[in-house]
Enzyme design. Structure first.
Site, PDB file in Angstrom:
ATOM      1  N   ARG A 116     -37.601  -1.695 -44.532  1.00  0.00           N
ATOM      2  CA  ARG A 116     -36.817  -2.880 -44.916  1.00  0.00           C
ATOM      3  C   ARG A 116     -37.804  -4.052 -44.285  1.00  0.00           C
ATOM      4  O   ARG A 116     -37.296  -5.276 -43.986  1.00  0.00           O
ATOM      5  CB  ARG A 116     -35.624  -3.165 -44.376  1.00  0.00           C
ATOM      6  CG  ARG A 116     -34.570  -2.125 -44.738  1.00  0.00           C
ATOM      7  CD  ARG A 116     -34.251  -2.455 -46.211  1.00  0.00           C
ATOM      8  NE  ARG A 116     -33.015  -1.599 -46.590  1.00  0.00           N
ATOM      9  CZ  ARG A 116     -33.005  -0.455 -46.864  1.00  0.00           C
ATOM     10  NH1 ARG A 116     -33.975   0.295 -46.848  1.00  0.00           N
ATOM     11  NH2 ARG A 116     -31.747   0.074 -47.433  1.00  0.00           N
TER      12      ARG A 116
ATOM     13  N   SER B 160     -26.164  -3.828 -47.586  1.00  0.00           N
ATOM     14  CA  SER B 160     -26.162  -3.727 -45.863  1.00  0.00           C
ATOM     15  C   SER B 160     -26.351  -4.966 -45.507  1.00  0.00           C
ATOM     16  O   SER B 160     -27.393  -5.424 -45.712  1.00  0.00           O
ATOM     17  CB  SER B 160     -27.403  -2.655 -45.575  1.00  0.00           C
ATOM     18  OG  SER B 160     -27.296  -1.241 -46.273  1.00  0.00           O
TER      19      SER B 160
ATOM     20  N   GLU C 131     -29.891  -7.755 -42.175  1.00  0.00           N
ATOM     21  CA  GLU C 131     -30.855  -7.298 -43.103  1.00  0.00           C
ATOM     22  C   GLU C 131     -30.801  -8.400 -44.013  1.00  0.00           C
ATOM     23  O   GLU C 131     -31.915  -8.917 -44.739  1.00  0.00           O
ATOM     24  CB  GLU C 131     -30.330  -6.048 -43.857  1.00  0.00           C
ATOM     25  CG  GLU C 131     -31.500  -5.310 -44.461  1.00  0.00           C
ATOM     26  CD  GLU C 131     -30.931  -4.548 -45.778  1.00  0.00           C
ATOM     27  OE1 GLU C 131     -30.523  -5.523 -46.847  1.00  0.00           O
ATOM     28  OE2 GLU C 131     -31.009  -3.610 -45.760  1.00  0.00           O
TER      29      GLU C 131
HETATM   30  N1  EPU Z   1     -21.670   5.913 -41.504  1.00  0.00           N
HETATM   31  C1  EPU Z   1     -20.382   5.855 -40.779  1.00  0.00           C
HETATM   32  N2  EPU Z   1     -19.433   4.871 -41.146  1.00  0.00           N
HETATM   33  C2  EPU Z   1     -19.791   4.146 -42.230  1.00  0.00           C
HETATM   34  C3  EPU Z   1     -20.944   3.938 -42.935  1.00  0.00           C
HETATM   35  C4  EPU Z   1     -21.975   5.175 -42.501  1.00  0.00           C
HETATM   36  O1  EPU Z   1     -20.000   6.809 -40.191  1.00  0.00           O
HETATM   37  O2  EPU Z   1     -19.003   3.244 -42.147  1.00  0.00           O
HETATM   38  C5  EPU Z   1     -22.570   7.382 -41.148  1.00  0.00           C
HETATM   39  C6  EPU Z   1     -22.492   8.056 -42.315  1.00  0.00           C
HETATM   40  O3  EPU Z   1     -21.661   9.031 -42.256  1.00  0.00           O
HETATM   41  C7  EPU Z   1     -23.879   8.867 -42.240  1.00  0.00           C
HETATM   42  C8  EPU Z   1     -24.580   7.556 -41.574  1.00  0.00           C
HETATM   43  O4  EPU Z   1     -23.843   6.499 -41.103  1.00  0.00           O
HETATM   44  O5  EPU Z   1     -23.784   9.839 -41.131  1.00  0.00           O
HETATM   45  C9  EPU Z   1     -25.571   6.894 -42.729  1.00  0.00           C
HETATM   46  O6  EPU Z   1     -24.665   6.582 -43.766  1.00  0.00           O
HETATM   47  P1  EPU Z   1     -25.279   6.335 -45.264  1.00  0.00           P
HETATM   48  O7  EPU Z   1     -25.967   7.495 -45.752  1.00  0.00           O
HETATM   49  O8  EPU Z   1     -24.264   5.643 -45.989  1.00  0.00           O
HETATM   50  O9  EPU Z   1     -26.573   5.263 -45.268  1.00  0.00           O
HETATM   51  P2  EPU Z   1     -26.692   3.854 -44.292  1.00  0.00           P
HETATM   52  O10 EPU Z   1     -27.645   4.244 -43.251  1.00  0.00           O
HETATM   53  O11 EPU Z   1     -25.384   3.263 -43.972  1.00  0.00           O
HETATM   54  C10 EPU Z   1     -28.808   3.227 -45.695  1.00  0.00           C
HETATM   55  C11 EPU Z   1     -29.250   2.090 -46.260  1.00  0.00           C
HETATM   56  C12 EPU Z   1     -28.421   1.480 -47.639  1.00  0.00           C
HETATM   57  C13 EPU Z   1     -28.743   2.882 -48.702  1.00  0.00           C
HETATM   58  C14 EPU Z   1     -28.673   4.205 -47.774  1.00  0.00           C
HETATM   59  C15 EPU Z   1     -28.777   5.353 -48.578  1.00  0.00           C
HETATM   60  C16 EPU Z   1     -30.041   0.565 -44.339  1.00  0.00           C
HETATM   61  C17 EPU Z   1     -29.571  -1.038 -43.741  1.00  0.00           C
HETATM   62  N3  EPU Z   1     -29.069   0.694 -45.509  1.00  0.00           N
HETATM   63  O12 EPU Z   1     -27.516   2.764 -45.387  1.00  0.00           O
HETATM   64  O13 EPU Z   1     -29.192   0.577 -48.185  1.00  0.00           O
HETATM   65  O14 EPU Z   1     -28.199   2.854 -49.802  1.00  0.00           O
HETATM   66  O15 EPU Z   1     -28.979   4.213 -46.431  1.00  0.00           O
HETATM   67  O16 EPU Z   1     -30.021   5.705 -48.516  1.00  0.00           O
HETATM   68  O17 EPU Z   1     -30.943   1.092 -44.365  1.00  0.00           O
HETATM   69  C18 EPU Z   1     -28.956  -1.899 -48.687  1.00  0.00           C
HETATM   70  O18 EPU Z   1     -30.090  -2.017 -48.138  1.00  0.00           O
HETATM   71  O19 EPU Z   1     -28.221  -2.911 -49.383  1.00  0.00           O
HETATM   72  C19 EPU Z   1     -28.418  -0.425 -48.757  1.00  0.00           C
HETATM   73  C20 EPU Z   1     -27.134  -0.342 -49.110  1.00  0.00           C
END
Ligand code: EPU
Length: 335
Positions: A163, A235, A331
């Site tokens: 990012r 995010s 972010e």
């Molecule tokens: N999780 C939770 N609770 C929540 C959200 C997530 O426990 O409310 C846990 C999930 O169960 C999982 C882990 O956190 O084990 C990761 O969650 P997820 O795969 O949904 O991805 P993220 O880390 O929350 C990142 C990006 C997203 C992108 C997704 C998929 C960042 C800041 N965010 O989210 O990007 O779509 O991975 O690759 O890196 C964005 O930048 O606007 C965005 C949506």
């Protein structure tokens, strides 16, 4: 002489749907107008909006808001294996992804449905489901604000990170990205399907860039709110990167903490998980809230002000510091 509009509401130009006014406003449809805009607005502070999907407006703006609305996608070079595609900065990112799927060009299918414009995509090296922009980015053309000249930045020169890019650091506020060139793959495509939810979706289906995009669209729709229905900027925080000792300390207490090791020994943990653990998921304070299905996303249910969203974000940051000794970085750009 260009005609600048005055006292324009920015509500429809930011995906959070925050009401804020700009003293002056111009929608740029031709890159060649940039010189004139800057010459005409000498001494005025100028703020550039791409899709407005990564910003939180906390106050009115006393300068000129420049919305980049230039359009155009063209293949400028190709061989049997790949195509070099040039896209004007004002094109909508997802529309560009759909164009690639139609042309059967691979590389951006995992990035389907990311809100925002093509010109904004390199600034934070957008990423999702195991793919980052930097893997398909060839170069971009920018307008250098200081000397009103156009310059090209090649992939290496952009210093892409998680990012992150040179446009968020050393060159913050110094350039306007006017077009981006992507190196895209012709069939047979190299697919990225490591992500668990994508694998699940693809079970029993043909593996193709079109199916991967469908998987991504369905996963995103199930977790992330549509800005047209509920204001948000995706995010709100970055996933924090921890030193090994810090992670180990936390992992002793929370053995279910998801974690992703980096090659340099640091460990990325999901901010969404931390926020949910602290009990913020789904909470609502006035019209500001934390999304019910993804705690990393802050939402504006209707008429929240930027300051109300910011107050909620600061509450989360304060508690994360206390509970996990983690400083959550936003972010989203706070303006
Ligand atoms: N999780 C939770 N609770 C929540 C959200 C997530 O426990 O409310 C846990 C999930 O169960 C999982 C882990 O956190 O084990 C990761 O969650 P997820 O795969 O949904 O991805 P993220 O880390 O929350 C990142 C990006 C997203 C992108 C997704 C998929 C960042 C800041 N965010 O989210 O990007 O779509 O991975 O690759 O890196 C964005 O930048 O606007 C965005 C949506």
């Amino acid at each position: 002489m260009l005609i600048l509009e005055e006292n324009i509401s920015l509500k429809k130009y930011n995906s959070f749907g925050i009401q804020a006014f700009s003293k002056k406003f111009f929608s740029l449809t031709e890159t060649s107008q940039l010189k004139e805009v800057f010459e005409q607005s000498q001494g005025e502070s100028i703020r550039v909006h791409g899709g407005g999907s990564n910003m939180l407006l906390t106050k009115d703006f006393e300068g000129l808001t420049l919305v980049i609305a230039t359009k155009g996608i063209s293949i400028i070079n190709e061989n049997d294996a790949s195509a070099l595609v040039e896209v004007q900065a004002g094109e909508n990112w997802h529309e560009f992804v759909l164009w690639c799927l139609k042309q059967n060009l691979g590389g951006v299918e995992n990035l389907a449905l990311i809100p925002g414009s093509v010109g904004a995509s390199p600034i934070q090296n957008i990423g999702a489901y195991g793919v980052e922009l930097k893997s398909v980015f060839h170069s971009c053309e920018v307008f250098e604000i200081e000397n009103h000249c156009f310059k090209t930045f090649l992939n290496k020169e952009c210093l892409f990170g998680y990012r992150d890019s040179i446009f968020k650091n050393k060159r913050k506020g110094m350039d306007i990205i006017t077009s981006v060139r992507f190196k895209l793959q012709k069939a047979p495509h190299n697919l990225h399907v490591e992500y668990g939810d994508i694998q699940k979706y693809l079970e029993g289906k043909k593996h193709s860039i079109q199916e991967v995009a469908k998987a991504v669209i369905s996963i995103r729709k199930s977790k992330l709110p549509d800005p047209k229905e509920i204001g948000n900027s995706g995010s709100f925080f970055k996933n924090p990167i921890l030193k090994k000792e810090h992670f180990e300390r936390l992992f002793q207490k929370y053995s279910d903490l998801p974690h992703y090791p980096n090659p340099d020994g640091t460990i990325k943990v999901p901010a969404g998980w931390l926020i949910e653990k602290m009990g913020f998921k789904g909470i609502r304070e006035g019209d500001a809230g934390v999304h019910t299905k993804q705690a990393l996303v802050l939402v504006n249910y209707a008429n929240a002000t930027g300051m109300e969203i910011l107050a909620l974000a600061e509450k989360i940051q304060k508690m994360a510091k206390k509970e996990f000794d983690i400083s959550l970085e936003t972010e989203v750009n706070i303006l």
